[in-house]
Design an enzyme around this catalytic site. Structure first.
Site: not given
Lengths: 331, 331, 331
Positions: C230-231
């Site tokens: 994920g970011h």
């Protein structure tokens, strides 16, 4: 052609028709949504109620529901109504849907946008979709179809009548590294992937090449989407695996197994023929007997889960406390 | 343009500015990393400490923190600072970032490397990225963007203002087979996929076509990366699903739900509106009431886990032993 | 060249050869499947039996097995036989396999079917495979290889000597939305992805761009297939993550960690250096101490699982009942 008569269906697929063979069918539908020009099916006697209430023009049923079905209206009676229905979907695709002829590039056998290495071998009856990559030494068997954007890596072999959906990657490197102090040294993956006949592989699923020998998918295996199959795995005949499952390296799965969605099978295990694994279950040891195996935490409302999960971490202690209570002198 | 003034921000997005509107902002940053030409935000009053210590040139805050924020330095006060910040990221992309004009092929509306069937329909305001495949009968709505390497299968419909990230596969076949003795007979998947407006779909996520009817993703749904959505699923308005989740076939998920990463929702279930599923949770039965549901095994050090997991397999027996102890005569 | 002599192997990789250096080796194989022109290896003294029974022409062993190995036949003794074997696979690929020269398009440094933006930077020694997309501002380092069908998004940076497998997506948007009443407002993801040197990323794995700052993968990290990162995640040096794992946004994972297949690490957590997470384990809180952590429901036959899972939902109650029993007066 946008419809097909009941007579034509029975002529192609068999079954005993009760009703007017001239009725034109314009679609397949579930019992609930079917109208007078639809054909539907029911295989489970529990759905007799829905059968009786259905507005379908014709219903495919098994012998046990034939009485109720005949009373309701038109029906086709067959020993295996679900299998009959499967074949009906194929007939539908082959006749009614194909009435819309493929136009332009989409109809090419090897789509011109695909990148097929000069040293790959594609059977003349195979189809390679748009933007596929077929690398050097790869082989694509008779009647096999690669949908758009599939990769078949170097030296990997796909059998006959397979269907690989968009985004599939066959023959990426297996995940193999030897520790070298703090860093990892790559183990080149020198094997390939061998896939049998009549295999279907879902979108974005990956089958890695073997480290030394090949990763093997036997005939008739069905893999859903987003599945990971590690290097050196062997999956036996007709085994079906649902989406998001992961099979770690060097595991052998038997024939006629089913593995539920999101299940994880650890590496270097042996799974017998005829084993059925529930969804989201972790298989952490070999399974020698056919049967149905499960292991996931049951859903609960969050507050109850928190309480039980906290207690779970003391479960071993609870057992000790019970033991102690049992050993106490009784009155 | 590589910066924007506070006045221009407030002119575009509203809010009450405390400070010099002429300050030029050259970037968005977190409270901790922001410098005197950055703008930051804080929505949770618990972060007052970090707010006070931040070196940000300006901070977006809600009313409850406005006092502390004004004391610290420049700020913009708004009712919903997190939403304001979201809009600020959009303003940033639209103005500052777009100052770098797209050059060459990347700016084309339909990238010349994309394979779009002559019978597909792409709205003139839609963008189709490099190496996408849009098959026969597919429709791409107004303002929708397909990033690079997206597949939209035959007859699938994508609404307006959607964003599909790289590797997405819409409309692969659902996983449907009827048993025929030991082998599987394919059930052709005759439905398609219908996706509403304002839907975002993350990289390598798959949405399968329906068996008879369509798989449906309603307006405003947000799907993260590597999610599997099975055939005949319906996902209600504004539901958001995090990465690696799997939704099995024929399940209906309500509106305004959230589903955590790696969760598995089994097939043929009904999930009500407003249900929140924790990450890595298995939903094995329908959920009729809104609420927060969880089910995963709590993490522990490996030795404790081993002990508790072993005891878990005797849990039913433990209950019987407790029952027996309770039934014993008391002194 | 389709074979290599033992002398040439030892000349390239070191080790102490016992036996005839002129023996030509035509393949690498496991102890069980190796024949007289194969070389094999064994690193674990527990496999002495298999060593003794192997028909391999030569076996790579560590000092503790050298006695048994010399008695059996030819062998190469080295301190770290598994590492030696890894290097042998590389030697094999570099010499024996490369005897088959790449032909046609497959040998190009940037494959002509790849779409590389004019403002991207690809090092002259890097290779970009068929149908890759390298967007504006992206950088591909020296000696790095993108296999077929990889996406590297805008402004993302890949270091030197990396290997990205087919279907990888670097730099899709992170999953960020602010609630706005019932709908979601997109948070534009303004960061990028920075990947260090010597990183390998498996097929169809996704690494999202950061919201404000970059998502960072440090040197020497190894990611298997179908992993979601994920970011704003940071993954430390030499950490290895197996297939189907998911790392949620803003989590930091230390150096020298291993994370098993299908594990889920929730967002905004800190995982220390040297942490080892078992497969299919959910990490729901930060881990500050190195060690081995596990949490998955143990597999059982389905009937036993059902009984125990049902009891599990009353676990908290069971604890209360034990407490009550303990507090009762003893005889």
């Amino acid at each position: 052609m946008s419809e097909i008569s009941l007579s034509a269906i029975v002529a192609a697929l068999g079954g005993q028709l009760h009703g007017d063979g001239g009725l034109q069918i314009c679609g397949l539908a579930s019992l609930e949504s079917a109208g007078p020009n639809h054909i539907s099916f029911v295989s489970n006697p529990r759905y007799q109620q829905q059968l009786v209430g259905s507005k379908a023009g014709c219903v495919v049923v098994g012998p046990s529901l034939s009485g109720a079905a005949v009373q309701r209206g038109f029906c086709i009676v067959t020993d295996q109504p679900y299998l009959y229905f499967a074949r009906l979907t194929q007939l539908w695709r082959a006749t009614v849907r194909s009435a819309r002829p493929p136009k332009g590039l989409a109809g090419a056998v090897i789509h011109p946008s695909a990148v097929v290495d000069a040293e790959a071998s594609v059977h003349p009856t195979a189809r390679v979709g748009a933007l596929c990559v077929v690398e050097r030494g790869a082989q694509i068997g008779a009647g096999t179809e690669l949908k758009a954007r599939v990769t078949v890596g170097e030296d990997c072999v796909i059998g006959a009548r397979c269907l690989l959906h968009s985004g599939v990657v066959i023959g990426a490197d297996g995940f193999g590294f030897a520790p070298d102090g703090e860093r990892w040294e790559k183990i080149e993956q020198l094997g390939a992937v061998r896939i049998g006949d009549d295999v279907e592989i879902g979108a974005n699923t990956c089958v890695d090449r073997g480290a030394l020998q090949d990763t093997v998918i036997e005939d008739g295996v069905k893999l859903d989407n987003l599945i990971q199959v590690g290097h050196n795995v062997r999956i036996g005949r007709n085994t079906a695996i649902a989406g998001c499952a992961g099979i770690a390296g060097s595991t052998t799965i038997g024939a006629q197994c089913t593995i539920g969605g999101g299940a994880v099978v650890l590496g270097h295990l042996q799974i017998a023929d005829g084993v059925h694994i529930s969804a989201a279950t972790v298989v952490s040891k070999s399974i020698k007997k056919p049967g149905h195996y499960t292991g996931f935490f049951p859903l609960d409302d969050n507050a109850s889960w928190e309480r039980n999960a906290a207690t779970l971490k003391q479960l071993h202690t609870l057992r000790e406390r019970i033991k102690k209570l049992e050993s106490e002198p009784k009155p």
